[in-house]
Design an enzyme around this catalytic site. Sequence first.
Site, PDB file in Angstrom:
ATOM      1  N   GLY A 177     -71.392  19.516   6.780  1.00  0.00           N
ATOM      2  CA  GLY A 177     -72.025  20.032   7.999  1.00  0.00           C
ATOM      3  C   GLY A 177     -72.424  21.489   7.794  1.00  0.00           C
ATOM      4  O   GLY A 177     -72.546  21.953   6.655  1.00  0.00           O
ATOM      5  N   ARG A 191     -58.913  21.745  10.455  1.00  0.00           N
ATOM      6  CA  ARG A 191     -57.773  21.575  11.362  1.00  0.00           C
ATOM      7  C   ARG A 191     -56.598  21.057  10.545  1.00  0.00           C
ATOM      8  O   ARG A 191     -56.774  20.177   9.686  1.00  0.00           O
ATOM      9  CB  ARG A 191     -58.099  20.574  12.479  1.00  0.00           C
ATOM     10  CG  ARG A 191     -59.055  21.082  13.547  1.00  0.00           C
ATOM     11  CD  ARG A 191     -58.402  22.141  14.446  1.00  0.00           C
ATOM     12  NE  ARG A 191     -59.297  22.538  15.510  1.00  0.00           N
ATOM     13  CZ  ARG A 191     -60.153  23.566  15.459  1.00  0.00           C
ATOM     14  NH1 ARG A 191     -60.229  24.297  14.361  1.00  0.00           N
ATOM     15  NH2 ARG A 191     -60.909  23.863  16.497  1.00  0.00           N
ATOM     16  N   GLU A 250     -49.394  24.272  14.603  1.00  0.00           N
ATOM     17  CA  GLU A 250     -49.488  25.735  14.732  1.00  0.00           C
ATOM     18  C   GLU A 250     -48.749  26.203  15.979  1.00  0.00           C
ATOM     19  O   GLU A 250     -48.851  25.550  17.021  1.00  0.00           O
ATOM     20  CB  GLU A 250     -50.962  26.141  14.805  1.00  0.00           C
ATOM     21  CG  GLU A 250     -51.679  25.823  13.520  1.00  0.00           C
ATOM     22  CD  GLU A 250     -53.172  26.147  13.566  1.00  0.00           C
ATOM     23  OE1 GLU A 250     -53.629  26.789  14.523  1.00  0.00           O
ATOM     24  OE2 GLU A 250     -53.865  25.731  12.638  1.00  0.00           O
ATOM     25  N   HIS A 299     -54.750  30.947  10.832  1.00  0.00           N
ATOM     26  CA  HIS A 299     -55.934  30.446  11.552  1.00  0.00           C
ATOM     27  C   HIS A 299     -56.909  31.579  11.917  1.00  0.00           C
ATOM     28  O   HIS A 299     -57.127  31.891  13.088  1.00  0.00           O
ATOM     29  CB  HIS A 299     -55.519  29.660  12.811  1.00  0.00           C
ATOM     30  CG  HIS A 299     -56.577  28.687  13.264  1.00  0.00           C
ATOM     31  ND1 HIS A 299     -56.295  27.515  13.921  1.00  0.00           N
ATOM     32  CD2 HIS A 299     -57.936  28.725  13.164  1.00  0.00           C
ATOM     33  CE1 HIS A 299     -57.425  26.880  14.199  1.00  0.00           C
ATOM     34  NE2 HIS A 299     -58.428  27.596  13.751  1.00  0.00           N
ATOM     35  N   GLY A 338     -60.200  31.679  10.672  1.00  0.00           N
ATOM     36  CA  GLY A 338     -61.548  31.275  10.267  1.00  0.00           C
ATOM     37  C   GLY A 338     -62.669  32.047  10.931  1.00  0.00           C
ATOM     38  O   GLY A 338     -63.574  32.553  10.286  1.00  0.00           O
TER      39      GLY A 338
HETATM   40  C1  GLV Z   1     -61.922  27.398  15.153  1.00  0.00           C
HETATM   41  O1  GLV Z   1     -61.001  26.909  14.568  1.00  0.00           O
HETATM   42  C2  GLV Z   1     -62.996  26.679  15.768  1.00  0.00           C
HETATM   43  O2  GLV Z   1     -62.997  25.441  15.802  1.00  0.00           O
HETATM   44  O3  GLV Z   1     -63.884  27.354  16.283  1.00  0.00           O
END
Ligand code: GLV
Length: 301
Positions: free
Chosen positions: A133, A214, A243, A261, A263
Amino acid sequence: MIDLHDGHGDLSPDELRTRVAGADAVMALLTNRFDASVFDAGAPTLKIVANVAVGYDNIDIAAAHARGIIVTNTPDVLTDATADLTLGLILDIMRRLTEGDRLIRRDGWRGWAFDFMLGRDLRGKQLGIIGAGRIGRAVAARARAFGMSIAYAARDGHRTADEPDARWMSFDELLVSSDVVSLHVPLTPATRHLITQKDLVRMKRSAVLVNTTRGPVVDEAALAWALREHRIAGAALDVFEREPVVHPDLIPLENVLLVPHLGSATVETRTAMADLAARNILAVLAGQPPLTPIVPAAPRD
Ligand code: GLV
């Protein structure tokens, strides 16, 4: 009226139901679980839940749609930040940066040596991307600059990107042939524990696994076992199954990088995510279509 929660710590289902009652719109975080009972608590006023995340596994989309409630997410605006972080993890685990940092901090460095803490080059290695993606493709673009070759696989075999210098493979072929396997599929019932012990033992012993999607996409206990037994060389994880709890067997291992986490956690990206969620809410409350709605998945032919 605006009711604010500071976003630290999960709201219990009861707290969430209380806060949602009477609201026209809710801006939600990925730690808030929206099930049918929460949507019922929001009836009849609630029109939109704007999730400030691209992933929306925290929301029962069918339950929302069944009640006529719109759900939106924040795609695109976090693609670069997440792809940057993924490359950071790949570089770190391949070149053992955090491992070296830990060594220095515990006073374990005895000086330069020719064969000390050797890592692995990125150049010439195959990056296997599961889930081609937006984020997967942005990771591929960065990895090419480091001389990596790109392989894509989708669990269901559905091709989402056609790039001349990337090879599409079956899930199995990608697992056995890649030097770095990076996960970019959303969490759905079909991708929960996509990576199990039997997948990990099929990877090269020199390979590393990177997860920025995830936590539940990987069986964390099986991963801890594979790392401890050196069935794979390493892993870099930005996300975890429960988490903020991290599987205790991962903590003592040197060959795993654990990141909390992060990202999309940059000032610019979080601002853009909040802005997009707010614009979705304003559009819906003004009777306009939302900018980035979650639509029911179209059947594939
Ligand atoms: C972060 O983990 C998101 O899905 O935006």
